[in-house]
Scaffold this motif. Structure first.
Motif, mmCIF file in Angstrom:
data_model
loop_
_atom_site.group_PDB
_atom_site.id
_atom_site.type_symbol
_atom_site.label_atom_id
_atom_site.label_comp_id
_atom_site.label_asym_id
_atom_site.label_seq_id
_atom_site.Cartn_x
_atom_site.Cartn_y
_atom_site.Cartn_z
ATOM 1 N N THR A 126 120.012 6.887 -23.685
ATOM 2 C CA THR A 126 119.706 5.460 -23.756
ATOM 3 C C THR A 126 118.235 5.228 -23.455
ATOM 4 O O THR A 126 117.546 6.092 -22.914
ATOM 5 N N VAL A 127 117.799 4.042 -23.765
ATOM 6 C CA VAL A 127 116.411 3.682 -23.483
ATOM 7 C C VAL A 127 116.402 2.275 -22.885
ATOM 8 O O VAL A 127 117.219 1.429 -23.245
ATOM 9 N N PHE A 128 115.519 2.074 -21.918
ATOM 10 C CA PHE A 128 115.410 0.788 -21.234
ATOM 11 C C PHE A 128 114.175 0.066 -21.753
ATOM 12 O O PHE A 128 113.069 0.595 -21.690
ATOM 13 N N VAL A 129 114.362 -1.129 -22.304
ATOM 14 C CA VAL A 129 113.241 -1.842 -22.917
ATOM 15 C C VAL A 129 113.126 -3.245 -22.333
ATOM 16 O O VAL A 129 114.125 -3.946 -22.190
ATOM 17 N N LYS A 130 111.900 -3.628 -22.008
ATOM 18 C CA LYS A 130 111.656 -5.014 -21.625
ATOM 19 C C LYS A 130 110.907 -5.664 -22.776
ATOM 20 O O LYS A 130 109.862 -5.193 -23.194
ATOM 21 N N ASP A 131 111.486 -6.721 -23.310
ATOM 22 C CA ASP A 131 110.845 -7.389 -24.433
ATOM 23 C C ASP A 131 111.061 -8.887 -24.304
ATOM 24 O O ASP A 131 112.194 -9.331 -24.082
ATOM 25 N N ARG A 132 110.028 -9.661 -24.452
ATOM 26 C CA ARG A 132 110.086 -11.118 -24.342
ATOM 27 C C ARG A 132 110.843 -11.573 -23.088
ATOM 28 O O ARG A 132 111.695 -12.448 -23.134
ATOM 29 N N GLY A 133 110.557 -10.920 -21.958
ATOM 30 C CA GLY A 133 111.149 -11.330 -20.695
ATOM 31 C C GLY A 133 112.606 -10.931 -20.515
ATOM 32 O O GLY A 133 113.220 -11.246 -19.516
ATOM 33 N N LYS A 134 113.155 -10.213 -21.478
ATOM 34 C CA LYS A 134 114.546 -9.784 -21.354
ATOM 35 C C LYS A 134 114.595 -8.272 -21.226
ATOM 36 O O LYS A 134 113.707 -7.570 -21.704
ATOM 37 N N TYR A 135 115.648 -7.799 -20.592
ATOM 38 C CA TYR A 135 115.822 -6.361 -20.455
ATOM 39 C C TYR A 135 116.946 -5.884 -21.368
ATOM 40 O O TYR A 135 118.000 -6.507 -21.436
ATOM 41 N N PHE A 136 116.685 -4.796 -22.063
ATOM 42 C CA PHE A 136 117.687 -4.242 -22.968
ATOM 43 C C PHE A 136 117.947 -2.802 -22.577
ATOM 44 O O PHE A 136 117.012 -2.060 -22.274
ATOM 45 N N LEU A 137 119.199 -2.438 -22.584
ATOM 46 C CA LEU A 137 119.555 -1.042 -22.391
ATOM 47 C C LEU A 137 120.192 -0.612 -23.714
ATOM 48 O O LEU A 137 121.277 -1.067 -24.052
#
Lengths: 230, 352
Positions: A126-137
């Motif tokens: 998996t990868v952890f991404v912060k984009d436009r103030g949101k966190y995505f796993l």
């Protein structure tokens, strides 16, 4: 079963001690270290390659989220936090577990059950991404297309897309991304999503299940064909 | 004048009131002795002009002596004198006016002014008493009512602000992050250092007691407030250990004085929350209390940098500012400043 290597990351010594105490009931877990901030933790993760992180969110310097963002390969993560509803609300994908301090024995047991089960099966990269103030796993196998945008990589998954701070070259070298094929300088696609491939004058067009068409150069087309028939 | 609705309301009442009174007199006059248009108009215009003039002069006199701010028991004796005085003025003006109009509109039978005065003076004076009593009472009661409403409004605002402070404080004391971290620290200490755990429970209990169950006291003795701030810092230092140190420097010449409840506590809480915890190696919170030129100066220093968002977002600080403003009517000040990697929060409270 091989021992699970855990790392405890919290800026308060007493909080780390408490987590260590609770973990004593799980002989299959070995605490390989403790870190008081994100920088220290990052070094230890690269060096000791833990399977499991117990991670506080608010820490001096970089936060727990910042730490995850900077990791190429994500271990299993359990957030342990006093009260960060607002930070946790920022989660787009709430696949990560989190515990509230002080942690109840029963709640801890539940989280550990999930971890032990998850670590027994083969973990999905998996990868952890912060984009436009949101966190995505995001699980890599759900991503069908990656495009290069300046210093970022745009990950397409489902109908969504997020920006990850990484180059395509770097991703190509990441063992977590072995299911991707580099189509050109600007694109790589997930081999599991390929529907059909068609030869044309410039090389080859690959059609993905999502409807995306990707153009391969003559050279990459040869490579792709060898890959498919090998 | 139009900008102030009170003045325009005053003028509307003046003109409408005297016009109606004058029309009434003309009407009753017409019932008895017939109606002359010219005479009626002259009466109307002179009535309104002259009576507005004398009552307006009275209003200016009352305003310049601040009679509108007097309590009822101090106002009434003044009115007891003012009403007959105004009635005398009314009588003089009215006699002269009526005599003048009589001269303008020829009438059978000439009277000297003296005779006219002797015949009509007493009636006019009695009417004057009635009219001036009505005017003065209406004017002053109106202002009295307005003042009462205003005072009630200010009072309720103060109470509301305090309730809010209490609530904010509740959420500040019970600031979930603070509370749960403290509980987690105590839990951990139970296994490792039972004595420290016991101390933590004592401190937390004291903070909850003063934060939640102290009733409506708005002001507390300075020593008590300092003690709360010390408890807060001691409890936080159980959690942050060597990362938090603190010192109190309280001058010896401080008089016995009360300060807004949880004022010092709010400052030290902010020093920890926005300063110390963001520093990896922590730092020191310094509280100093001094007394200069009748001002109590409470200053809290902590390492860190002041950011604009933090300055605006602190509910605790915002609430403290408001409480200071209302309680000391602008004579207390609150200041946040930054110099050389230190943030300084300072309140100055007048000591009466």
């Amino acid at each position: 079963m091989k021992s699970i290597k855990a790392l405890i990351i919290d800026d308060e010594r007493s909080a780390r001690a408490e987590m260590g105490r609770m973990l004593k009931k799980y002989p299959q877990v070995t605490v390989i270290g403790e870190a008081a901030d994100a920088d220290e933790a990052q070094d230890m993760i690269l060096l000791l390659k833990p399977d499991l992180l117990f991670l506080d969110i608010q820490m001096p310097g970089r936060s727990g989220f910042d730490l995850l963002e900077s990791l190429e390969h994500l271990p299993h993560v359990i957030f342990v936090t006093a009260f960060d509803t607002y930070a946790l609300q920022a989660f787009e994908v709430s696949a990560l577990d989190y515990l509230m301090k002080p942690v109840r024995e029963e709640r801890f047991a539940k989280a550990m059950d999930l971890v032990l089960k998850g670590l027994e099966e083969k973990a999905e990269p998996t990868v952890f991404v912060k984009d436009r103030g949101k966190y995505f796993l995001i699980k890599w196998h759900t991503v069908h297309l990656v495009e290069s945008v300046d210093n970022y990589a745009r990950l397409h998954f489902g109908t969504e897309q997020v920006l990850l701070r990484s180059s395509l070259n770097k991703l190509e070298d990441n063992p977590d991304c072995s299911m991707f094929f580099r189509a050109s300088r600007g694109q790589m696609f997930n081999l599991n999503f390929v529907r059909s491939a068609e030869k044309n004058d410039e090389g080859m067009t690959v059609l993905l299940q999502t409807g995306d068409r990707i153009q391969l150069s003559e050279r990459q087309a040869v490579k792709f064909r060898n890959l498919r028939f090998s | 004048m139009r900008k102030d609705p009170n003045i325009s309301r005053y003028w509307k009442c003046q003109l409408a009131g005297w016009t109606i009174a004058s029309l009434y007199w003309t009407f009753t006059g017409a019932l008895y002795g017939g109606f002359q248009l010219g005479l009626g108009l002259a009466q109307l215009i002179s009535d309104v002009l002259l009576y507005v003039l004398i009552t307006h002069l009275y209003r200016n006199f009352a305003l310049s002596n601040k009679w509108q701010d007097l309590a009822l028991d101090r106002l009434v004796p003044r009115l007891v004198i003012a009403i007959p005085v105004m009635a005398v003025i009314y009588t003089l003006v009215t006699v002269l006016k009526l005599y003048g109009i009589k001269a303008l509109f020829p009438h059978p039978g000439h009277q000297s002014l003296e005779l006219f005065f002797r015949l009509n003076g007493l009636n006019i004076f009695m009417a004057g008493i009635r009219l001036m009593a009505i005017w003065l009472l209406a004017y002053h009661l109106y202002h009295y009512a307005r003042r009462e409403i205003r005072i009630a409004g200010e009072k309720s605002k103060l109470e509301l602000s305090f309730k809010e402070a209490q609530l904010n404080n509740l959420s500040a004391q019970l600031n979930p992050h603070f509370l749960f971290n403290a509980l987690n620290t105590i839990k951990s200490l139970i296994y490792t250092q039972p004595d420290a755990a016991g101390r933590g429970v004592d401190l937390l209990s004291e903070l909850l007691r003063s934060g939640l169950y102290k009733g409506n006291t708005m002001l507390v003795p300075l020593e008590e407030e300092i003690a709360i701030a010390k408890d807060y810092l001691e409890l936080e230092s159980l959690r942050l250990e060597e990362r938090l140190s603190y010192e109190f420097d309280i001058e010896e010449n401080i008089p016995q004085v009360s300060v807004p409840r949880l004022s010092v506590q709010t400052l030290v809480e902010n020093a920890v929350k926005h300063g110390i915890v963001h520093e990896k190696s922590g730092g020191k919170v310094s509280v100093s209390v001094s007394f200069r030129d009748d001002l109590l100066v409470i200053r809290v220093l902590n390492p860190g940098t002041l950011t604009l968002t933090e300055e605006g977002s602190g509910i605790g600080l915002q609430n403290l500012k408001e409480r200071l403003l209302i309680r000391y009517k602008g004579k207390a000040t609150f200041n946040l400043c930054q110099n050389d990697k230190q943030v300084c929060a300072e309140i100055k409270i007048p000591v009466i």
